[in-house]
Write an enzyme that holds these catalytic residues in place. Structure first.
Site, PDB file in Angstrom:
ATOM      1  N   CYS A  70      -7.554 -25.332  16.820  1.00 36.23           N
ATOM      2  CA  CYS A  70      -8.722 -26.162  17.147  1.00 36.23           C
ATOM      3  C   CYS A  70      -8.376 -27.651  17.100  1.00 36.23           C
ATOM      4  O   CYS A  70      -9.009 -28.451  17.778  1.00 36.23           O
ATOM      5  CB  CYS A  70      -9.878 -25.843  16.208  1.00 36.23           C
ATOM      6  SG  CYS A  70     -10.556 -24.191  16.485  1.00 36.23           S
ATOM      7  N   ASP A  82       0.863  -1.168   0.000  1.00 37.13           N
ATOM      8  CA  ASP A  82       0.000   0.000   0.000  1.00 37.13           C
ATOM      9  C   ASP A  82       0.907   1.228   0.000  1.00 37.13           C
ATOM     10  O   ASP A  82       1.962   1.214   0.629  1.00 37.13           O
ATOM     11  CB  ASP A  82      -0.872  -0.048   1.264  1.00 37.13           C
ATOM     12  CG  ASP A  82      -2.119   0.786   1.085  1.00 37.13           C
ATOM     13  OD1 ASP A  82      -2.184   1.554   0.111  1.00 37.13           O
ATOM     14  OD2 ASP A  82      -3.021   0.682   1.940  1.00 37.13           O
ATOM     15  N   SER A  83       0.479   2.284  -0.693  1.00 30.43           N
ATOM     16  CA  SER A  83       1.348   3.460  -0.810  1.00 30.43           C
ATOM     17  C   SER A  83       1.527   4.164   0.526  1.00 30.43           C
ATOM     18  O   SER A  83       2.546   4.799   0.762  1.00 30.43           O
ATOM     19  CB  SER A  83       0.761   4.430  -1.820  1.00 30.43           C
ATOM     20  OG  SER A  83      -0.422   5.009  -1.287  1.00 30.43           O
ATOM     21  N   HIS A  86      -6.178 -18.917  14.465  1.00 38.99           N
ATOM     22  CA  HIS A  86      -7.559 -19.374  14.282  1.00 38.99           C
ATOM     23  C   HIS A  86      -8.352 -18.377  13.443  1.00 38.99           C
ATOM     24  O   HIS A  86      -9.039 -18.764  12.485  1.00 38.99           O
ATOM     25  CB  HIS A  86      -8.256 -19.597  15.633  1.00 38.99           C
ATOM     26  CG  HIS A  86      -9.730 -19.792  15.487  1.00 38.99           C
ATOM     27  ND1 HIS A  86     -10.297 -21.027  15.227  1.00 38.99           N
ATOM     28  CD2 HIS A  86     -10.752 -18.899  15.478  1.00 38.99           C
ATOM     29  CE1 HIS A  86     -11.610 -20.878  15.076  1.00 38.99           C
ATOM     30  NE2 HIS A  86     -11.911 -19.602  15.228  1.00 38.99           N
ATOM     31  N   CYS A  98      -8.162 -25.509  11.778  1.00 40.18           N
ATOM     32  CA  CYS A  98      -6.942 -24.748  12.077  1.00 40.18           C
ATOM     33  C   CYS A  98      -6.087 -25.517  13.086  1.00 40.18           C
ATOM     34  O   CYS A  98      -6.589 -26.389  13.802  1.00 40.18           O
ATOM     35  CB  CYS A  98      -7.279 -23.350  12.593  1.00 40.18           C
ATOM     36  SG  CYS A  98      -7.523 -23.238  14.373  1.00 40.18           S
ATOM     37  N   ASP A 141      -8.095  -6.627   2.227  1.00 41.84           N
ATOM     38  CA  ASP A 141      -7.076  -6.641   3.281  1.00 41.84           C
ATOM     39  C   ASP A 141      -7.675  -5.915   4.463  1.00 41.84           C
ATOM     40  O   ASP A 141      -8.456  -4.985   4.291  1.00 41.84           O
ATOM     41  CB  ASP A 141      -5.797  -5.923   2.835  1.00 41.84           C
ATOM     42  CG  ASP A 141      -5.953  -4.417   2.864  1.00 41.84           C
ATOM     43  OD1 ASP A 141      -6.581  -3.872   1.928  1.00 41.84           O
ATOM     44  OD2 ASP A 141      -5.507  -3.781   3.835  1.00 41.84           O
ATOM     45  N   GLN A 157     -11.058   7.891  -5.312  1.00 41.17           N
ATOM     46  CA  GLN A 157     -11.577   8.755  -4.243  1.00 41.17           C
ATOM     47  C   GLN A 157     -12.926   9.341  -4.658  1.00 41.17           C
ATOM     48  O   GLN A 157     -13.499   8.916  -5.655  1.00 41.17           O
ATOM     49  CB  GLN A 157     -10.555   9.855  -3.922  1.00 41.17           C
ATOM     50  CG  GLN A 157      -9.263   9.326  -3.297  1.00 41.17           C
ATOM     51  CD  GLN A 157      -9.467   8.776  -1.889  1.00 41.17           C
ATOM     52  OE1 GLN A 157     -10.466   9.059  -1.226  1.00 41.17           O
ATOM     53  NE2 GLN A 157      -8.528   7.942  -1.432  1.00 41.17           N
ATOM     54  N   CYS A 188     -13.550 -26.786  12.816  1.00 39.89           N
ATOM     55  CA  CYS A 188     -12.506 -25.885  12.300  1.00 39.89           C
ATOM     56  C   CYS A 188     -11.230 -26.694  12.124  1.00 39.89           C
ATOM     57  O   CYS A 188     -10.844 -27.469  13.000  1.00 39.89           O
ATOM     58  CB  CYS A 188     -12.261 -24.714  13.253  1.00 39.89           C
ATOM     59  SG  CYS A 188     -10.849 -23.691  12.761  1.00 39.89           S
ATOM     60  N   ASP A 237      -2.499   8.394  -3.441  1.00 41.98           N
ATOM     61  CA  ASP A 237      -3.786   9.062  -3.649  1.00 41.98           C
ATOM     62  C   ASP A 237      -3.964  10.118  -2.569  1.00 41.98           C
ATOM     63  O   ASP A 237      -3.236  10.146  -1.589  1.00 41.98           O
ATOM     64  CB  ASP A 237      -4.944   8.055  -3.601  1.00 41.98           C
ATOM     65  CG  ASP A 237      -4.996   7.280  -2.288  1.00 41.98           C
ATOM     66  OD1 ASP A 237      -3.916   7.005  -1.732  1.00 41.98           O
ATOM     67  OD2 ASP A 237      -6.094   6.966  -1.808  1.00 41.98           O
TER      68      ASP A 237
HETATM   69 ZN   LIG Z   1      -9.801 -22.991  14.682  1.00 39.72          ZN
END
Ligand SMILES: [Zn+2]
Length: 360
Positions: free
Chosen positions: A319, A77-78, A345, A316, A261, A184, A314, A135
């Site tokens: 978990c 990002d600028s 997570h 991950c 993002d 913008q 989940c 910008d």
């Molecule tokens: Zn998880």
């Protein structure tokens, strides 16, 4: 609908979520952690890296990828938004003029002079895969005259960025990064549409939705997002900068945005707010308005004796091995691993959410 985005370091399937590694690191986790949970790319902030450790340090390290041990796509990002918000909070910190932005470090008095050309050069020095034009930000509530001036500056700066980019890219045949511009215009429909159309006429590889994307009560500025998406080429990658909350992502994706993002999932994790799909939603593609997830506030007392995972099903690494009660305990005693586990997570929750959005 946007196509997958080719970058010098691989193709990003879309929609894609790029965690904010603002200062060349996602807080509390390593690049290896990010790879393991399926993150494909990250966002760094050129302005913050210019301040610390300095572009020369990153360049001497062999570029941003080597510096942070990340070999996938990196969007830089600028920093236009950050400079603007710092100066807005404290006008003594600098000034935004028609041709440049001047920023003073309050502690050291050091002065940064940011021109469109300098910001592009800086991102080439870092070695980013996607560079973003400088910008001129506004607040959505600023008067129309200010929005007009911001659009005029943003388009003029984007043209200068494009010219500098083409000069730099010509020397790197085959390995040139991609370049995004930022739209913008605040909440003024005509200005948003005009800014998008003028940037599209210059021609960029992708376009970001600029300015703060939420209303005063924290809701998505859906109309401005829609005006911008409608005024850009259908197949152009559209980046919803700083968006965000899982339901906002779903809404912005439906409007045509494919690159996201946001610091929210990692910040929430550090504050003990963990996300979980509601029962039945972990394999279903959510649509705008669906109530598909909830927040587990890990500090809450009932979790002291919750011996199940944060979210049943989940996949991950947290978990798979740890219970909610254990994570609650780690937060309560201030163990350093608490924030790291929570971050893993939450980021995996985003990877899963984006897989659902891609699959539909
Ligand atoms: Zn998880």
């Amino acid at each position: 609908m946007a196509e997958p985005l080719d970058t010098p370091r691989g193709t990003l399937a879309v929609p894609t979520f790029l965690p904010d590694a603002t200062r060349a690191g996602v807080r509390g986790v390593t690049s290896e952690d990010l790879r393991q949970i399926g993150i494909e790319g990250v966002v760094v902030n050129a302005f913050h890296l210019l301040r610390r450790p300095g572009a020369r340090v990153v360049q001497a390290a062999g570029g941003i990828h080597r510096f942070m041990d990340w070999d996938g796509p990196i969007l830089s990002d600028s920093g236009g938004f950050q400079v603007w918000s710092l100066i807005r909070q404290d006008p003594d910190r600098g000034v935004i003029r028609d041709n440049e932005v001047i920023f003073r470090e309050p502690e050291t008095g050091e002065k940064w002079n940011l021109t469109p050309e300098r910001v592009i050069n800086l991102q080439f020095q870092l070695g980013s895969d996607i560079v973003v034009c400088l910008d001129d930000c506004t607040d959505a509530g600023d008067p129309e005259a200010e929005q007009e001036r911001s659009v005029e500056r943003t388009v003029r700066w984007a043209r200068r960025c494009r010219e500098e980019f083409d000069r730099q890219a010509a020397q790197r045949a085959g390995h040139a990064p991609r370049i995004f511009a930022v739209v913008q215009g605040g909440r003024v429909e005509a200005l948003r549409r005009q800014c998008a159309a003028e940037l599209a006429a210059i021609g960029f590889d992708g376009y970001g939705f600029g300015g703060w994307p939420l209303s005063g009560d924290g809701e998505l500025l859906a109309d401005p997002l829609r005006w911008v998406a409608e005024s850009l080429p259908d197949d152009a990658p559209k980046h919803a900068l700083g968006i965000g909350r899982a339901d906002h992502v779903v809404a912005a994706f439906a409007l045509g945005y494919s690159i996201f993002d946001c610091a929210l999932p990692t910040r929430d994790a550090r504050h003990g707010r963990l996300y979980a799909f509601k029962p039945g939603w972990s394999s279903r593609r959510p649509s705008p308005g669906d109530d598909f997830y909830r927040a587990v506030r890990i500090h809450d007392q009932p979790y002291r004796v919750d011996h199940g995972p944060i979210e049943e099903g989940c996949d991950c690494p947290v978990c798979a091995r740890h219970t909610t009660a254990y994570l609650h305990h780690l937060f309560k005693v201030g163990d350093l691993s608490a924030e790291r586990l929570a971050t893993l997570h939450n980021l995996r929750f985003y990877v899963r959410l984006f897989e659902l959005l891609r699959g539909g």
